[in-house]
Scaffold this motif. Structure first.
Motif, PDB file in Angstrom:
ATOM      1  N   LEU A   2       0.808  -1.223   0.000  1.00 51.83           N
ATOM      2  CA  LEU A   2       0.000   0.000   0.000  1.00 51.83           C
ATOM      3  C   LEU A   2       0.840   1.272   0.000  1.00 51.83           C
ATOM      4  O   LEU A   2       0.303   2.359   0.123  1.00 51.83           O
ATOM      5  CB  LEU A   2      -0.955  -0.015   1.193  1.00 51.83           C
ATOM      6  N   THR A   5       0.784   5.008  -4.080  1.00 54.21           N
ATOM      7  CA  THR A   5      -0.422   5.837  -3.969  1.00 54.21           C
ATOM      8  C   THR A   5      -1.578   5.257  -4.770  1.00 54.21           C
ATOM      9  O   THR A   5      -2.718   5.233  -4.305  1.00 54.21           O
ATOM     10  CB  THR A   5      -0.132   7.277  -4.437  1.00 54.21           C
ATOM     11  N   LEU A   8      -3.091   2.275  -2.944  1.00 48.07           N
ATOM     12  CA  LEU A   8      -3.853   2.735  -1.784  1.00 48.07           C
ATOM     13  C   LEU A   8      -5.208   3.275  -2.231  1.00 48.07           C
ATOM     14  O   LEU A   8      -6.245   2.932  -1.650  1.00 48.07           O
ATOM     15  CB  LEU A   8      -3.077   3.808  -1.021  1.00 48.07           C
ATOM     16  N   HIS A   9      -5.207   4.084  -3.280  1.00 45.43           N
ATOM     17  CA  HIS A   9      -6.457   4.638  -3.812  1.00 45.43           C
ATOM     18  C   HIS A   9      -7.371   3.515  -4.306  1.00 45.43           C
ATOM     19  O   HIS A   9      -8.581   3.523  -4.055  1.00 45.43           O
ATOM     20  CB  HIS A   9      -6.134   5.617  -4.936  1.00 45.43           C
ATOM     21  N   TRP A  12      -8.907   1.732  -1.394  1.00 44.04           N
ATOM     22  CA  TRP A  12      -9.913   2.624  -0.808  1.00 44.04           C
ATOM     23  C   TRP A  12     -11.229   2.524  -1.581  1.00 44.04           C
ATOM     24  O   TRP A  12     -12.296   2.378  -0.999  1.00 44.04           O
ATOM     25  CB  TRP A  12      -9.385   4.053  -0.792  1.00 44.04           C
ATOM     26  N   ALA A  15     -12.827  -0.918  -1.133  1.00 46.99           N
ATOM     27  CA  ALA A  15     -13.390  -1.111   0.209  1.00 46.99           C
ATOM     28  C   ALA A  15     -14.826  -0.615   0.280  1.00 46.99           C
ATOM     29  O   ALA A  15     -15.576  -0.990   1.178  1.00 46.99           O
ATOM     30  CB  ALA A  15     -12.531  -0.384   1.244  1.00 46.99           C
ATOM     31  N   HIS A  16     -15.206   0.216  -0.676  1.00 48.43           N
ATOM     32  CA  HIS A  16     -16.565   0.753  -0.715  1.00 48.43           C
ATOM     33  C   HIS A  16     -17.482  -0.015  -1.659  1.00 48.43           C
ATOM     34  O   HIS A  16     -18.638   0.356  -1.833  1.00 48.43           O
ATOM     35  CB  HIS A  16     -16.530   2.229  -1.108  1.00 48.43           C
ATOM     36  N   ALA A  67      -9.627  -3.013   4.966  1.00 45.33           N
ATOM     37  CA  ALA A  67     -10.471  -1.839   4.703  1.00 45.33           C
ATOM     38  C   ALA A  67     -10.373  -0.841   5.859  1.00 45.33           C
ATOM     39  O   ALA A  67     -10.278   0.368   5.635  1.00 45.33           O
ATOM     40  CB  ALA A  67     -11.919  -2.270   4.486  1.00 45.33           C
ATOM     41  N   VAL A  70      -6.934   0.914   5.763  1.00 46.88           N
ATOM     42  CA  VAL A  70      -6.888   1.898   4.675  1.00 46.88           C
ATOM     43  C   VAL A  70      -7.716   3.126   5.052  1.00 46.88           C
ATOM     44  O   VAL A  70      -7.309   4.263   4.806  1.00 46.88           O
ATOM     45  CB  VAL A  70      -7.350   1.276   3.348  1.00 46.88           C
ATOM     46  N   ALA A  71      -8.867   2.918   5.682  1.00 48.04           N
ATOM     47  CA  ALA A  71      -9.691   4.055   6.116  1.00 48.04           C
ATOM     48  C   ALA A  71      -8.917   4.909   7.111  1.00 48.04           C
ATOM     49  O   ALA A  71      -8.965   6.142   7.048  1.00 48.04           O
ATOM     50  CB  ALA A  71     -10.996   3.553   6.738  1.00 48.04           C
ATOM     51  N   VAL A  74      -6.182   6.897   5.176  1.00 47.90           N
ATOM     52  CA  VAL A  74      -6.759   8.023   4.434  1.00 47.90           C
ATOM     53  C   VAL A  74      -7.162   9.132   5.401  1.00 47.90           C
ATOM     54  O   VAL A  74      -6.895  10.307   5.153  1.00 47.90           O
ATOM     55  CB  VAL A  74      -7.948   7.561   3.566  1.00 47.90           C
ATOM     56  N   GLN A  78      -5.731  12.940   5.621  1.00 44.99           N
ATOM     57  CA  GLN A  78      -6.640  14.088   5.517  1.00 44.99           C
ATOM     58  C   GLN A  78      -6.629  14.926   6.794  1.00 44.99           C
ATOM     59  O   GLN A  78      -7.284  15.952   6.859  1.00 44.99           O
ATOM     60  CB  GLN A  78      -8.066  13.620   5.221  1.00 44.99           C
TER      61      GLN A  78
END
Length: 92
Positions: A2, A5, A8-9, A12, A15-16, A67, A70-71, A74, A78
């Motif tokens: 991961l 980049t 990782l994206h 992400w 995971a959704h 997941a 990774v959350a 992120v 942020q």
């Protein structure tokens, strides 16, 4: 796995919900061949799994812990200290 980049994206996004390669490439801003290469590496590492749906391979994150991690990554990037807090039972 991961540290890249793009990967990782991709994780992400996956995971959704499930994505095929074309949809995933569009969402992460990559080319289909590049995304396919990254998916192969993620799959080999056991971070994602795939299944066939007609002519397409559909990918999803295979482990809810991945997941969650990774959350947290992120959220940390942020600057969200609440979301970046450690999950109980996973250390730290």
């Amino acid at each position: 796995m991961l540290a890249a980049t793009m990967r990782l994206h991709m994780v992400w996004v996956l995971a959704h919900g499930e994505q095929d390669v074309s949809s995933l490439a569009e969402k992460v801003g990559g080319t289909v061949p590049a995304v396919s290469q990254h998916l192969a590496k993620l799959k080999l590492a056991g971070l994602v799994r795939s299944r066939r749906e007609g002519r397409h391979q559909v990918y999803v994150v295979d482990d809810p812990h991945v997941a969650a991690i990774v959350a947290q990554m992120v959220a940390h990037l942020q600057g969200d200290p609440v979301e970046a807090a450690p999950i109980r039972g996973l250390g730290a």
